[in-house]
Design a protein around this motif. Sequence first.
Motif, PDB file in Angstrom:
ATOM      1  N   LEU A  49      17.812  33.991  19.570  1.00 10.27           N
ATOM      2  CA  LEU A  49      17.269  35.490  19.249  1.00 10.27           C
ATOM      3  C   LEU A  49      18.412  36.363  19.958  1.00 10.27           C
ATOM      4  CD1 LEU A  49      13.359  35.689  19.109  1.00 10.27           C
ATOM      5  CD2 LEU A  49      14.964  35.446  17.086  1.00 10.27           C
ATOM      6  N   ASP A  50      18.771  36.301  20.901  1.00  8.98           N
ATOM      7  CA  ASP A  50      19.873  37.164  21.742  1.00  8.98           C
ATOM      8  C   ASP A  50      21.098  37.010  21.009  1.00  8.98           C
ATOM      9  OD1 ASP A  50      17.946  38.176  23.231  1.00  8.98           O
ATOM     10  OD2 ASP A  50      18.458  37.269  24.972  1.00  8.98           O
ATOM     11  N   ALA A  51      21.386  35.707  20.608  1.00 13.08           N
ATOM     12  CA  ALA A  51      22.635  35.507  19.959  1.00 13.08           C
ATOM     13  C   ALA A  51      22.833  35.938  18.690  1.00 13.08           C
ATOM     14  CB  ALA A  51      23.096  33.805  19.872  1.00 13.08           C
ATOM     15  N   MET A  52      21.785  36.068  17.928  1.00 11.22           N
ATOM     16  CA  MET A  52      21.780  36.316  16.495  1.00 11.22           C
ATOM     17  C   MET A  52      21.624  37.731  16.176  1.00 11.22           C
ATOM     18  SD  MET A  52      23.093  33.446  14.927  1.00 11.22           S
ATOM     19  CE  MET A  52      22.907  34.290  13.294  1.00 11.22           C
ATOM     20  N   TYR A  53      20.883  38.433  16.871  1.00  9.45           N
ATOM     21  CA  TYR A  53      20.595  39.838  16.629  1.00  9.45           C
ATOM     22  C   TYR A  53      21.084  40.868  17.557  1.00  9.45           C
ATOM     23  CZ  TYR A  53      17.178  37.814  13.215  1.00  9.45           C
ATOM     24  OH  TYR A  53      16.953  37.233  11.955  1.00  9.45           O
ATOM     25  N   PRO A  54      21.588  42.077  17.256  1.00  9.09           N
ATOM     26  CA  PRO A  54      21.762  42.882  18.158  1.00  9.09           C
ATOM     27  C   PRO A  54      20.747  43.619  18.836  1.00  9.09           C
ATOM     28  CG  PRO A  54      22.396  43.769  15.852  1.00  9.09           C
ATOM     29  CD  PRO A  54      22.027  42.297  15.934  1.00  9.09           C
ATOM     30  N   GLU A  55      19.628  43.761  18.019  1.00  7.96           N
ATOM     31  CA  GLU A  55      18.297  44.186  18.554  1.00  7.96           C
ATOM     32  C   GLU A  55      17.317  44.018  17.468  1.00  7.96           C
ATOM     33  OE1 GLU A  55      16.572  48.711  19.858  1.00  7.96           O
ATOM     34  OE2 GLU A  55      18.416  48.372  18.751  1.00  7.96           O
ATOM     35  N   LEU A  56      16.208  43.400  17.927  1.00 10.36           N
ATOM     36  CA  LEU A  56      15.020  43.368  17.107  1.00 10.36           C
ATOM     37  C   LEU A  56      13.939  44.436  17.021  1.00 10.36           C
ATOM     38  CD1 LEU A  56      14.265  39.485  17.159  1.00 10.36           C
ATOM     39  CD2 LEU A  56      14.823  40.848  15.009  1.00 10.36           C
ATOM     40  N   PRO A  57      13.587  45.266  16.225  1.00  6.43           N
ATOM     41  CA  PRO A  57      12.542  46.209  16.263  1.00  6.43           C
ATOM     42  C   PRO A  57      11.323  45.741  16.600  1.00  6.43           C
ATOM     43  CG  PRO A  57      13.892  46.483  14.121  1.00  6.43           C
ATOM     44  CD  PRO A  57      14.227  45.146  14.997  1.00  6.43           C
ATOM     45  N   PHE A  58      10.397  46.379  17.321  1.00  4.48           N
ATOM     46  CA  PHE A  58       9.082  46.068  17.738  1.00  4.48           C
ATOM     47  C   PHE A  58       8.288  45.541  16.713  1.00  4.48           C
ATOM     48  CE2 PHE A  58       8.166  50.485  16.739  1.00  4.48           C
ATOM     49  CZ  PHE A  58       7.129  50.617  16.308  1.00  4.48           C
ATOM     50  N   TYR A  59       8.527  46.079  15.298  1.00 12.31           N
ATOM     51  CA  TYR A  59       7.262  45.729  14.336  1.00 12.31           C
ATOM     52  C   TYR A  59       7.886  44.525  13.600  1.00 12.31           C
ATOM     53  CZ  TYR A  59      11.273  48.236  12.114  1.00 12.31           C
ATOM     54  OH  TYR A  59      12.452  48.650  11.573  1.00 12.31           O
ATOM     55  N   ILE A  60       9.050  43.726  14.190  1.00 12.71           N
ATOM     56  CA  ILE A  60       9.333  42.526  13.463  1.00 12.71           C
ATOM     57  C   ILE A  60       8.448  41.415  13.941  1.00 12.71           C
ATOM     58  CG2 ILE A  60      11.458  40.904  12.966  1.00 12.71           C
ATOM     59  CD1 ILE A  60      11.311  43.578  11.380  1.00 12.71           C
ATOM     60  N   ASP A  61       8.329  40.493  13.152  1.00  9.40           N
ATOM     61  CA  ASP A  61       7.484  39.038  13.778  1.00  9.40           C
ATOM     62  C   ASP A  61       8.716  38.133  14.212  1.00  9.40           C
ATOM     63  OD1 ASP A  61       6.811  36.135  12.711  1.00  9.40           O
ATOM     64  OD2 ASP A  61       4.928  37.304  13.130  1.00  9.40           O
ATOM     65  N   VAL A  62       8.577  37.790  15.421  1.00  8.27           N
ATOM     66  CA  VAL A  62       9.714  36.886  16.076  1.00  8.27           C
ATOM     67  C   VAL A  62       9.880  35.553  15.205  1.00  8.27           C
ATOM     68  CG1 VAL A  62      10.265  35.860  18.164  1.00  8.27           C
ATOM     69  CG2 VAL A  62       9.244  38.039  18.347  1.00  8.27           C
ATOM     70  N   SER A  63       8.672  34.910  14.871  1.00  9.67           N
ATOM     71  CA  SER A  63       8.850  33.635  14.080  1.00  9.67           C
ATOM     72  C   SER A  63       9.764  33.791  12.735  1.00  9.67           C
ATOM     73  CB  SER A  63       7.695  33.151  13.975  1.00  9.67           C
ATOM     74  OG  SER A  63       7.026  33.072  15.017  1.00  9.67           O
ATOM     75  N   ASP A  64       9.516  34.963  12.219  1.00  5.46           N
ATOM     76  CA  ASP A  64      10.203  35.508  10.888  1.00  5.46           C
ATOM     77  C   ASP A  64      11.724  35.396  11.072  1.00  5.46           C
ATOM     78  OD1 ASP A  64       7.760  35.234   9.588  1.00  5.46           O
ATOM     79  OD2 ASP A  64       7.494  37.234   9.183  1.00  5.46           O
ATOM     80  N   ALA A  65      11.658  36.399  12.368  1.00  2.00           N
ATOM     81  CA  ALA A  65      13.360  36.629  12.663  1.00  2.00           C
ATOM     82  C   ALA A  65      14.071  35.263  13.083  1.00  2.00           C
ATOM     83  CB  ALA A  65      13.314  37.365  13.900  1.00  2.00           C
ATOM     84  N   PHE A  66      13.320  34.229  13.573  1.00  5.14           N
ATOM     85  CA  PHE A  66      14.043  33.034  13.922  1.00  5.14           C
ATOM     86  C   PHE A  66      14.264  32.260  12.678  1.00  5.14           C
ATOM     87  CE2 PHE A  66      14.281  28.653  15.421  1.00  5.14           C
ATOM     88  CZ  PHE A  66      14.523  28.907  16.840  1.00  5.14           C
ATOM     89  N   TYR A  67      13.288  32.263  11.782  1.00  5.87           N
ATOM     90  CA  TYR A  67      13.495  31.395  10.638  1.00  5.87           C
ATOM     91  C   TYR A  67      14.715  31.864   9.818  1.00  5.87           C
ATOM     92  CZ  TYR A  67       9.769  28.432  11.681  1.00  5.87           C
ATOM     93  OH  TYR A  67       8.721  27.626  12.322  1.00  5.87           O
ATOM     94  N   ALA A  68      14.758  33.440   9.700  1.00  2.10           N
ATOM     95  CA  ALA A  68      15.842  34.121   8.917  1.00  2.10           C
ATOM     96  C   ALA A  68      17.069  33.759   9.594  1.00  2.10           C
ATOM     97  CB  ALA A  68      15.479  35.942   8.846  1.00  2.10           C
ATOM     98  N   ALA A  69      17.133  33.732  10.769  1.00  3.29           N
ATOM     99  CA  ALA A  69      18.756  33.751  11.456  1.00  3.29           C
ATOM    100  C   ALA A  69      19.085  32.223  11.129  1.00  3.29           C
ATOM    101  CB  ALA A  69      18.668  33.985  12.871  1.00  3.29           C
TER     102      ALA A  69
END
Length: 202
Positions: A49-69
């Motif tokens: 997640l650190d490699a793929m996103y400059p920042e993840l807002p608090f309201y974002i589901d981490v699993s969704d962010a993982f799969y989107a990346a």
Amino acid sequence: MMNILIDKLPDTVAVSGFEIPINWDCRSGMRAHIALFDADPAETDQMFLDAMYPELPFYIDVSDAFYAAAEFLMGAPVPTLPGQKRKPKPPERAYSFLYDQEKIFAAFYQQYKIDLTKETLHWWVFHAMLRNLRGNHMADVMHMRTEQETAGMDDKERKRIRKNKSIWRLPEPVADQKYKDDLIACLKNGGVGLEALLNGEA
């Protein structure tokens, strides 16, 4: 379907109904791949997640962010020709940005005259170029790792393939969660099954 030749390449991904900026450059993609395949499993998720996103807002589901990346890392979607069949069994890993770093650098310099220490390419551009390397050592190694035995091969050919695989095979990642195993299998198999996995159908 987006076309890498004519469309603006993405710099965001859809996560939990929001468009979130993503690190679109090739170095970020390489770091993410190392996190998935070559890092300590206990550190994989956060490194990825650190490699793929400059920042993840608090309201974002981490699993969704993982799969989107992970979907972004598949590169530009390319339709399969009618005469080409996808192999159901995931092939062996073709490359590693940890173990193959020198070979990949040399291959891009030889084939494309690109110095990867200086150039910044969009991940989809880099991914397409990497998958289409030809006539250099890295291309040969990727072929030896993924070459499959087929019906009609004689014993000599089978032994050659097995010997090459034993020499060049990359370490398998030790995943600590089933979804990570499934995700890695999809990435290794050119995206086959990724849509079902993202939709919770796998």
